[in-house]
Design a protein around this motif. Sequence first.
Motif, mmCIF file in Angstrom:
data_model
loop_
_atom_site.group_PDB
_atom_site.id
_atom_site.type_symbol
_atom_site.label_atom_id
_atom_site.label_comp_id
_atom_site.label_asym_id
_atom_site.label_seq_id
_atom_site.Cartn_x
_atom_site.Cartn_y
_atom_site.Cartn_z
ATOM 1 N N ILE A 1 0.842 -1.257 0.166
ATOM 2 C CA ILE A 1 -0.068 -0.116 -0.147
ATOM 3 C C ILE A 1 0.931 1.253 0.065
ATOM 4 N N ASP A 2 0.480 2.035 -1.089
ATOM 5 C CA ASP A 2 1.419 3.567 -0.896
ATOM 6 C C ASP A 2 0.415 4.629 -0.858
ATOM 7 N N GLN A 3 0.566 5.753 -0.344
ATOM 8 C CA GLN A 3 -0.121 7.043 -0.133
ATOM 9 C C GLN A 3 0.315 7.798 -1.416
ATOM 10 N N LEU A 4 -0.755 8.227 -2.161
ATOM 11 C CA LEU A 4 -0.550 9.290 -3.136
ATOM 12 C C LEU A 4 -1.222 10.500 -2.538
ATOM 13 N N ASP A 5 -0.876 11.732 -3.179
ATOM 14 C CA ASP A 5 -1.191 13.014 -2.931
ATOM 15 C C ASP A 5 -1.953 13.613 -4.212
ATOM 16 N N ILE A 6 -3.462 13.480 -4.262
ATOM 17 C CA ILE A 6 -4.106 13.795 -5.335
ATOM 18 C C ILE A 6 -4.751 15.155 -4.905
ATOM 19 N N PRO A 7 -4.820 16.187 -5.587
ATOM 20 C CA PRO A 7 -5.240 17.518 -5.420
ATOM 21 C C PRO A 7 -6.699 17.496 -5.061
ATOM 22 N N ALA A 8 -7.487 16.826 -5.616
ATOM 23 C CA ALA A 8 -8.971 16.920 -5.246
ATOM 24 C C ALA A 8 -9.367 16.184 -4.270
ATOM 25 N N TRP A 9 -8.476 15.005 -3.811
ATOM 26 C CA TRP A 9 -8.833 13.977 -2.749
ATOM 27 C C TRP A 9 -7.887 14.143 -1.441
ATOM 28 N N GLY A 10 -6.762 14.804 -1.668
ATOM 29 C CA GLY A 10 -5.563 14.822 -0.677
ATOM 30 C C GLY A 10 -5.018 13.385 -0.592
ATOM 31 N N LYS A 11 -4.655 12.840 0.484
ATOM 32 C CA LYS A 11 -3.895 11.583 0.361
ATOM 33 C C LYS A 11 -4.801 10.327 0.212
ATOM 34 N N ILE A 12 -4.452 9.568 -0.634
ATOM 35 C CA ILE A 12 -5.344 8.311 -0.940
ATOM 36 C C ILE A 12 -4.524 7.090 -0.983
ATOM 37 N N GLU A 13 -5.168 6.014 -0.586
ATOM 38 C CA GLU A 13 -4.385 4.711 -0.351
ATOM 39 C C GLU A 13 -4.446 4.059 -1.911
ATOM 40 N N VAL A 14 -3.325 3.612 -2.485
ATOM 41 C CA VAL A 14 -3.268 2.765 -3.691
ATOM 42 C C VAL A 14 -2.217 1.658 -3.624
ATOM 43 N N SER A 15 -2.413 0.869 -4.428
ATOM 44 C CA SER A 15 -1.439 -0.302 -4.475
ATOM 45 C C SER A 15 -0.670 -0.213 -5.925
ATOM 46 N N LEU A 16 0.702 -0.137 -6.116
ATOM 47 C CA LEU A 16 1.492 -0.028 -7.173
ATOM 48 C C LEU A 16 2.012 -1.412 -7.483
ATOM 49 N N VAL A 17 1.499 -1.971 -8.531
ATOM 50 C CA VAL A 17 1.911 -3.204 -9.167
ATOM 51 C C VAL A 17 2.462 -3.555 -10.569
ATOM 52 N N ASP A 18 3.472 -4.071 -10.665
ATOM 53 C CA ASP A 18 4.210 -3.934 -12.081
ATOM 54 C C ASP A 18 4.323 -5.438 -12.399
ATOM 55 N N ALA A 19 3.261 -6.160 -13.027
ATOM 56 C CA ALA A 19 3.285 -7.236 -13.750
ATOM 57 C C ALA A 19 2.428 -7.262 -14.871
ATOM 58 N N ALA A 20 3.179 -7.598 -16.136
ATOM 59 C CA ALA A 20 2.534 -7.689 -17.450
ATOM 60 C C ALA A 20 2.533 -6.036 -17.909
ATOM 61 N N ASN A 21 2.015 -5.400 -17.333
ATOM 62 C CA ASN A 21 2.079 -3.858 -17.386
ATOM 63 C C ASN A 21 2.096 -3.124 -15.890
ATOM 64 N N PRO A 22 2.644 -2.027 -15.883
ATOM 65 C CA PRO A 22 2.488 -1.380 -14.468
ATOM 66 C C PRO A 22 0.919 -0.725 -14.281
ATOM 67 N N THR A 23 0.427 -1.377 -13.208
ATOM 68 C CA THR A 23 -0.982 -0.637 -12.925
ATOM 69 C C THR A 23 -1.076 -0.092 -11.337
ATOM 70 N N VAL A 24 -1.923 0.699 -11.301
ATOM 71 C CA VAL A 24 -2.281 1.509 -10.095
ATOM 72 C C VAL A 24 -3.551 1.069 -9.747
ATOM 73 N N PHE A 25 -3.688 0.643 -8.508
ATOM 74 C CA PHE A 25 -5.079 -0.073 -8.239
ATOM 75 C C PHE A 25 -5.493 1.251 -7.005
ATOM 76 N N VAL A 26 -6.924 1.526 -7.188
ATOM 77 C CA VAL A 26 -7.580 2.466 -5.963
ATOM 78 C C VAL A 26 -8.843 1.979 -5.931
ATOM 79 N N LYS A 27 -9.689 2.084 -4.726
ATOM 80 C CA LYS A 27 -10.660 1.765 -4.352
ATOM 81 C C LYS A 27 -11.944 2.744 -4.896
ATOM 82 N N ALA A 28 -12.757 2.513 -5.466
ATOM 83 C CA ALA A 28 -13.800 3.222 -6.241
ATOM 84 C C ALA A 28 -14.170 4.249 -5.353
ATOM 85 N N LYS A 29 -14.600 3.867 -4.077
ATOM 86 C CA LYS A 29 -15.240 4.380 -3.082
ATOM 87 C C LYS A 29 -14.301 5.813 -2.435
ATOM 88 N N THR A 30 -12.958 5.466 -2.662
ATOM 89 C CA THR A 30 -11.880 6.393 -2.143
ATOM 90 C C THR A 30 -11.924 7.676 -3.089
#
Lengths: 397, 377
Positions: A190-219
Amino acid sequence: MSQIAIPAVYMRGGTSRALFFHQRDLPRLATPKDYRAWDPLFLAALGSPDPNGRQLDGMGGGISSLSKIAVIGPSTHPDADVDYTFAQVAIGQSVVGYRGNCGNISAAVGPFALDEGLVKADGDRASVRIHNTNTGKIIIARFPVENGKAAVTGDFAIQGVGGTGAQIELAFTDLGGATTGKLLPTGHVIDQLDIPAWGKIEVSLVDAANPTVFVKAKTIGLTGIETPDALTNDAKAMATFEDIRVAAALAMGLVSDAQEARAKLKNLPIVGILSPPQSMTTGGTQVHATDMDLTARMISAGQPHKATPLTAAMCLAVASQIPGTIANQISQKPAGQSKLRIGHASGVLPVDARVRQAKDQTIAEEAIVFRTARRLMEGRVLVPHPAHDLQILSAAE
Amino acid sequence: MQTPIKCVLMRGGTSRGPFFKDEDLPADMETRKHVLLRVMGSPHVRQIDGIGGADPVTSKVAVVRKSKRPDADVDYLFTQVWVDRAEVDTSPSCGNILTGVGPFAIDEGLVSAQDGETRVRIFDVNTNSLVEAVVQTPGGRVDYEGDHRIDGVNDAYAPIRLDFRQMVGGKTGQLFPTGQRAEEINGVRVSCVDMAMPVVFVPARQVGKTGHETKLELDTDTQLLETLEKIRLIAGQRMGLGDVTGRVIPKIALVAAPNAGGTIASRYFMPHAVATAYAVTGGVCLSTASCVPGTVPYELASFSQNADNVTRVAIEHPQGKMFVDVRIRDTDGSVVVEQASLVRHARRLMAGEVYVPSAVWPGPQADKAAKKTPEMA
């Protein structure tokens, strides 16, 4: 002058069709990967270029998924049984592309290799190790065998093809760190990203087949079952996706600053919006929450994807097996079931993954997608005389 | 398991499809229908699991056999396979696919080739009429390569001449099935003609059009389409075809004076959308009518050449021109069509075997076994 005849097999692989050639029946290439000697043959065989866009004077179907070529030859890789080169033939122009592989056509390579006697199968299942020369990657195809040939009939259905067929497992190997060199580029689940509209949000950063960032819809204020069109028309959501992509690209080390991510690296990472299983209607068909283990909406190259990129689906299947990631938290996959059933914008896609824990790091061994294929026609494809040049004549001698 | 069926995929004119010998397909017609649907990949919008091209012009099938008729070498049955419906239609013929029948018959040994040119007499089963094809066969082998060009295909190929002169009254028995060369329907002066295809010719001007519109302009003019359909339904009755509601014949076409150096301009409806170019059968019908004094097309046509009493009619259509050579004899009010021919080309694309799952058809052995059962009983 009579036309020249080249042995060929016409196959469906997944939701695409391609003409398959043995490399031995084609002109020898002057140097590896210099495909100029093949281009005129492929164009003529498929009927390109056609200014009317139908490929009337050849085997093509006037759309990109029906305008493909596969060339199969002896393996040049120690870990493979056959070499497979994929070619995409343009419809309105004299252009043949060899960049990238086609996952759908890959599904027909194993059955072709077995049916043509390039590999042997013992028993009722075959396993063919395919070296895709376009990407340099190894794909392992596993499928049922009937009377020594690839089984065609079965009870497996894929979206976009009517009816059912024999299931072909396509295992993509060597996935981890496809772009960054590490399955978890930051070392965290789990990483924290700083997003202007939402502040700090939780994501997962995974690099398999193609790098992808996963975030919960409700976040980010979404339900997770929005249609691609609804997302495209939601300016705030689209801006959020881009901010997440740029911040993730930076965190994953894909770029050195945000400006580079915005201006140069426009397509990666893919953004995956995840939510628990939810029932939805897609294209008039009802999809039930019980048919899936999680819901996903994928944003690829700035566009909400109509279904899911296969690479992002494989990354998601891998991530769901890494304890603590967002995918792992959200997935409601029952214990003992290894396939992850992804509810995407146009249906459900099952993807399997094998992930291994070694000392202090996680290794993604393979991700498996499931397709069907069918041998449609075999014989000789005919090409008008002007389409071939002296190189071909010398190869035929 | 799958069943292989001998098959040649061919382009004929501006259409494409698999060609079969009759003996290689199931004898039972219901089974045959399912086999053809499976071969093409129908019903499916992209025909992804078959060899169809996901467009009506690339979803066509030809079945050919040696003819038992004394006046024909081969019989040709045309089948239109629906792309997104589990249906086949054998009511119309297809003059484009017909172009492939001559070379197919020679390549497959149904007709023996001469050195130079080979004449193939084709009985068109759908329209119950005879067509003659002349194929280039230097050295006794079909030559596909040549210099002839047709609009709608990029490259030039060897000419194949098709003569439809015996196709007069294929569906109704007469060239002018209403007994008149021109007549009024709903206040519009039209000609109802049956030559290779029954067609109603309507002067574009009388329905507020120029006859030079694009396909899109006409296809989206719902008021025009309604007007034409009303005329077509009445014409169908008068031509003896009965109630043609929901049927694809007769066709209807707008005609106008040429404006690009041709003989006549026309827009051909199939029958509710304009053809991208022009149907071969409809073109033969229009060209013949254009040469008969007293018809609506004749009154609009502009003739520039007339050698040996043969008129080369150039039809201006949305994609270019189609050429038909016509020679008629008009004596005492009765018309004899002595020639109605055009030159197209074809290409053999792939030859071999097409596969269908054995559950659809287990193959000819099963057919033979099924036939034996009643004899033994």
